[in-house]
Design an enzyme around this catalytic site. Structure first.
Site, short mmCIF file in Angstrom:
data_model
loop_
_atom_site.label_atom_id
_atom_site.label_comp_id
_atom_site.label_asym_id
_atom_site.label_seq_id
_atom_site.Cartn_x
_atom_site.Cartn_y
_atom_site.Cartn_z
N CYS A 105 46.37 51.69 36.41
CA CYS A 105 46.01 52.03 37.78
C CYS A 105 44.49 52.08 37.97
O CYS A 105 43.85 51.04 37.97
CB CYS A 105 46.69 53.34 38.20
SG CYS A 105 46.75 53.57 40.00
N HIS A 112 52.34 52.55 37.02
CA HIS A 112 52.30 53.68 36.09
C HIS A 112 53.46 53.57 35.09
O HIS A 112 54.54 54.16 35.30
CB HIS A 112 52.37 55.00 36.84
CG HIS A 112 51.10 55.32 37.57
ND1 HIS A 112 50.07 56.04 36.99
CD2 HIS A 112 50.69 55.01 38.82
CE1 HIS A 112 49.08 56.16 37.85
NE2 HIS A 112 49.43 55.54 38.98
N GLU A 119 53.86 55.01 32.35
CA GLU A 119 54.20 56.31 31.76
C GLU A 119 55.32 57.02 32.51
O GLU A 119 56.05 57.84 31.93
CB GLU A 119 52.97 57.22 31.68
CG GLU A 119 52.47 57.79 33.00
CD GLU A 119 51.51 56.88 33.74
OE1 GLU A 119 50.78 57.39 34.63
OE2 GLU A 119 51.49 55.66 33.46
#
Length: 245
Positions: free
Chosen positions: A115, A208, A210
């Site tokens: 990002c 993202h 994660e």
């Protein structure tokens, strides 16, 4: 086997509820994703007095680097005036992240940029940013959507698919592409979702990974790839790229 040491570049917060002072932070999801992939995450602190102090020497102790998301980048860093939507910038973090990018490129350190990390990478190579992404038929601000991965890209080799679903949470994005960068994935509305550099050992994504690393094989693959590149760095001495900056 000893886990490769991954430097998670810290985010400086002026206040934290459980602490008396400002803090250097990393999202737990980022650290968990690195750990689940076999790496040892360690938050790298940037000195308030000089965020770029001794960066090459400090980063040489690590096997890989992860540049996470965060606040907007100051528009003057890429020759623009602030748009009304650009309200949360941090000069300290910009200095720190751009300094880290220069160091990892010069030293050929395996890096995953996420990002803001991808946006900072683009700015570091002379690119510009869209300061506020207008919502289209592809939702970017807080949603899941698909991206098309470019065949033949390093990213395509990592995720092994032409199209993947991603967790999107951003309002800024790459506009003019920086020197030496190539597009590795796009959203259905044409927004650039991943970039790579021909010489630097960096994979950068707008989304993202994660968020869904525990349930998405393609998101987990990005962290597995980072740790694999970190293991390679331990075994081999990477040549420094020429003329990146």
């Amino acid at each position: 086997m000893k886990r490769p040491l991954v430097a998670v570049i810290g985010r400086r917060a002026p206040t934290v509820p459980i602490l008396r002072y400002s803090a250097t932070l990393a999202a737990e999801a980022i650290c968990e994703a690195v750990w689940a992939s076999g790496g040892e995450p360690a938050i790298l602190h940037g000195s308030a007095a000089d965020p770029c102090a001794e960066l090459p020497a400090r980063l040489s102790a690590f096997d890989a680097v992860l540049l996470p998301g965060g606040a907007d980048i100051e528009p003057q860093r890429y020759g623009a005036s602030p748009a009304p939507e650009t309200v949360e910038t941090d000069s300290f973090q910009d200095d720190y992240d751009l300094g880290v990018i220069k160091a990892v490129v010069d030293m050929h350190v395996p890096t995953l940029a996420i990002c803001r990390g991808m946006q900072a990478l683009n700015v570091a190579f002379g690119g510009t940013l869209v300061q506020h992404v207008a919502e289209t038929s592809t939702p970017h601000h807080n949603a899941l959507h698909r991206v098309q991965v470019i065949p033949g890209s390093r990213l395509h080799a990592v995720v092994g698919q032409d199209s993947v679903e991603v967790s999107s949470y951003h309002h800024q994005a790459v506009d003019r592409l920086g020197r030496g960068l190539t597009v590795a994935a796009t959203a259905p509305d044409g927004l650039i979702e991943a970039v790579e550099h021909g010489e630097a050992n960096i994979v950068a994504v707008q989304w993202h990974p994660e968020d869904l690393h525990a349930s998405s094989a393609t998101d987990a693959a990005l962290f597995t790839d980072l740790v694999a590149r970190a293991r390679d760095r331990r075994r081999f001495r990477w040549p420094a790229p020429v003329g990146c900056f």
